[in-house]
Design a protein around this motif. Sequence first.
Motif, mmCIF file in Angstrom:
data_model
loop_
_atom_site.group_PDB
_atom_site.id
_atom_site.type_symbol
_atom_site.label_atom_id
_atom_site.label_comp_id
_atom_site.label_asym_id
_atom_site.label_seq_id
_atom_site.Cartn_x
_atom_site.Cartn_y
_atom_site.Cartn_z
ATOM 1 N N GLY A 198 -1.222 7.379 7.644
ATOM 2 C CA GLY A 198 -1.284 7.491 9.094
ATOM 3 C C GLY A 198 -1.759 6.240 9.792
ATOM 4 N N PHE A 199 -1.743 5.104 9.100
ATOM 5 C CA PHE A 199 -2.094 3.840 9.747
ATOM 6 C C PHE A 199 -0.950 3.379 10.637
ATOM 7 C CE2 PHE A 199 -4.960 3.870 6.080
ATOM 8 C CZ PHE A 199 -6.153 3.544 6.701
ATOM 9 N N PRO A 200 -1.161 2.320 11.463
ATOM 10 C CA PRO A 200 -0.085 1.843 12.331
ATOM 11 C C PRO A 200 1.191 1.520 11.556
ATOM 12 C CG PRO A 200 -2.168 0.828 12.944
ATOM 13 C CD PRO A 200 -2.429 1.589 11.680
ATOM 14 N N ASP A 201 2.319 1.760 12.200
ATOM 15 C CA ASP A 201 3.627 1.570 11.577
ATOM 16 C C ASP A 201 3.953 0.080 11.510
ATOM 17 O OD1 ASP A 201 6.235 1.520 10.792
ATOM 18 O OD2 ASP A 201 6.914 3.070 12.164
ATOM 19 N N VAL A 202 3.855 -0.501 10.311
ATOM 20 C CA VAL A 202 4.089 -1.944 10.163
ATOM 21 C C VAL A 202 5.563 -2.307 10.271
ATOM 22 C CG1 VAL A 202 2.025 -2.327 8.765
ATOM 23 C CG2 VAL A 202 4.165 -1.707 7.637
ATOM 24 N N ALA A 216 7.565 3.120 5.620
ATOM 25 C CA ALA A 216 8.912 2.569 5.445
ATOM 26 C C ALA A 216 9.930 3.694 5.291
ATOM 27 C CB ALA A 216 8.954 1.649 4.223
ATOM 28 N N ARG A 217 9.557 4.716 4.544
ATOM 29 C CA ARG A 217 10.468 5.852 4.381
ATOM 30 C C ARG A 217 10.620 6.632 5.676
ATOM 31 N NH1 ARG A 217 12.829 8.684 1.350
ATOM 32 N NH2 ARG A 217 11.468 10.490 1.371
ATOM 33 N N MET A 218 9.523 6.772 6.427
ATOM 34 C CA MET A 218 9.597 7.495 7.694
ATOM 35 C C MET A 218 10.494 6.760 8.694
ATOM 36 S SD MET A 218 7.997 10.304 7.247
ATOM 37 C CE MET A 218 8.681 10.167 5.579
ATOM 38 N N GLU A 219 10.585 5.444 8.570
ATOM 39 C CA GLU A 219 11.437 4.657 9.469
ATOM 40 C C GLU A 219 12.900 4.652 9.029
ATOM 41 O OE1 GLU A 219 11.017 3.493 12.290
ATOM 42 O OE2 GLU A 219 8.880 3.157 12.626
ATOM 43 N N GLY A 265 14.718 4.345 0.002
ATOM 44 C CA GLY A 265 13.774 4.163 -1.087
ATOM 45 C C GLY A 265 12.916 2.943 -0.819
ATOM 46 N N VAL A 266 11.808 2.852 -1.532
ATOM 47 C CA VAL A 266 10.896 1.709 -1.387
ATOM 48 C C VAL A 266 10.580 1.189 -2.784
ATOM 49 C CG1 VAL A 266 8.671 0.902 -0.508
ATOM 50 C CG2 VAL A 266 9.896 2.752 0.681
ATOM 51 N N MET A 267 10.699 -0.123 -2.944
ATOM 52 C CA MET A 267 10.381 -0.766 -4.213
ATOM 53 C C MET A 267 9.170 -1.670 -4.024
ATOM 54 S SD MET A 267 12.748 -3.240 -6.620
ATOM 55 C CE MET A 267 13.603 -1.896 -7.460
ATOM 56 N N VAL A 268 8.178 -1.519 -4.892
ATOM 57 C CA VAL A 268 6.959 -2.325 -4.844
ATOM 58 C C VAL A 268 6.861 -3.142 -6.126
ATOM 59 C CG1 VAL A 268 4.432 -2.222 -4.833
ATOM 60 C CG2 VAL A 268 5.755 -0.751 -3.292
ATOM 61 N N THR A 273 0.834 -1.197 0.000
ATOM 62 C CA THR A 273 0.000 0.000 0.000
ATOM 63 C C THR A 273 0.868 1.245 0.000
ATOM 64 O OG1 THR A 273 -0.100 0.240 2.411
ATOM 65 C CG2 THR A 273 -1.738 -1.228 1.386
ATOM 66 N N VAL A 274 0.266 2.358 -0.415
ATOM 67 C CA VAL A 274 0.968 3.636 -0.384
ATOM 68 C C VAL A 274 1.313 4.010 1.053
ATOM 69 C CG1 VAL A 274 0.799 6.096 -0.946
ATOM 70 C CG2 VAL A 274 -0.126 4.389 -2.520
ATOM 71 N N ASP A 275 0.432 3.669 1.997
ATOM 72 C CA ASP A 275 0.709 3.951 3.404
ATOM 73 C C ASP A 275 1.967 3.232 3.873
ATOM 74 O OD1 ASP A 275 -0.195 4.984 6.115
ATOM 75 O OD2 ASP A 275 -0.031 2.830 6.500
ATOM 76 N N GLU A 276 2.128 1.973 3.454
ATOM 77 C CA GLU A 276 3.323 1.226 3.849
ATOM 78 C C GLU A 276 4.577 1.803 3.201
ATOM 79 O OE1 GLU A 276 1.039 -3.034 4.669
ATOM 80 O OE2 GLU A 276 2.214 -2.770 2.837
ATOM 81 N N VAL A 277 4.453 2.292 1.988
ATOM 82 C CA VAL A 277 5.580 2.977 1.356
ATOM 83 C C VAL A 277 5.981 4.189 2.197
ATOM 84 C CG1 VAL A 277 6.327 4.281 -0.674
ATOM 85 C CG2 VAL A 277 4.927 2.218 -0.968
#
Length: 377
Positions: A350-354, A225-228, A232-235, A218-222
Amino acid sequence: MGATHYLPPWFSIAPMMEFTDNHYRTLARLITKHAWLYTEMIAAETIVYQKGNLDKYLAFNPDQHPIVLQIGGSDLTNIGKAIQLANPYGYDEINFNCGCPSPKVAGKGCFGVRLMLDPKFVADAMSVISANTDVPVTVKCRIGVDDHDSYNELCDFIYKVSSQSPTKHFIIHSRKALLNGISPKENRSIPPLKYEYFYALVRDFPDLQFTINGGINTVDEVHTARMEGAHGVMVGRAACKDPWNILGNIDSAIYGAPPSSLTRRQVLEKYQVYGDSVLGLYGPNPNIREVIRPLLNFFYSEPGNTLWKRKADAAFMDPKLTTITSFLEETLGSIPDSVLDAPISEAAIGFPDVFADAKRLLPPPYVAEREEELLYA
């Protein structure tokens, strides 16, 4: 043309065999202007032995920039020749595949993920690639292979490749690969994700860049991941399963662009022009089925999607439908105007940080032991 002309690869679409071809990349670029696109993996030998037919393998529309060529191989001479032949096409980056678990690649081909067991060769290959191109070079790999799956072994691979070659950016698929006969599809789900390995690499190699890959849907997970701390993030599969909702929000949610007013109808109007222009470009290929394939999930979860797919299957068999325009005229009646004309819905953030658990599970810091032994092993 260098990669510095574009925004950084904060988001990229994974190289996927039989998915990220010219047709899919054309569709993707119509939806997102800033995502980095990757070719399918192309074997160095294919480029070398098809040098009279290179457009079929390497040509792309300039609109696809920024675009990365991913190559695979285990022969340094052919790797160097392949890069020289690819240079005139103007890719923005060259990526070396050290992650593919397919038996055709890791087994008979002796490249792909199997190369993680030979970091000295990978460093040599990256040096050859860099010596033959003016654009950045990167490595895509897993976190381990079979029983060679400790964090220290992963770090040794990263350390040796980065210290013995110009490689400063690694794309990390956060699963190990199993070469015991399971399929590439099973290799995307059976080995567990270990995001803690990825974030430990970010911690332990502060001078390198790391892109996270694997299980991000999901875009939220992207975003999280960057906030953590991911550079970069690859999907991969998610960008094929639901290209409209995933790719449609990347420019605004990840790159800060204004929300898009783009509609599916507008994308299809441009895509059909492209599709009709390439039909039969190489003899009988591409054919209508190949050009339409990226669109088959364009209406994912929307009203009319099931009927559209049934009509598409029937249309593939109709010899009277000889253009992409006629194909779409025949099938799109199953999709409501409200779907075709709706702009991209803004993704919620803004969903929980996976990835929070990954930070709590970090392995102990890596320390390269016996530096000379590592460098010259």
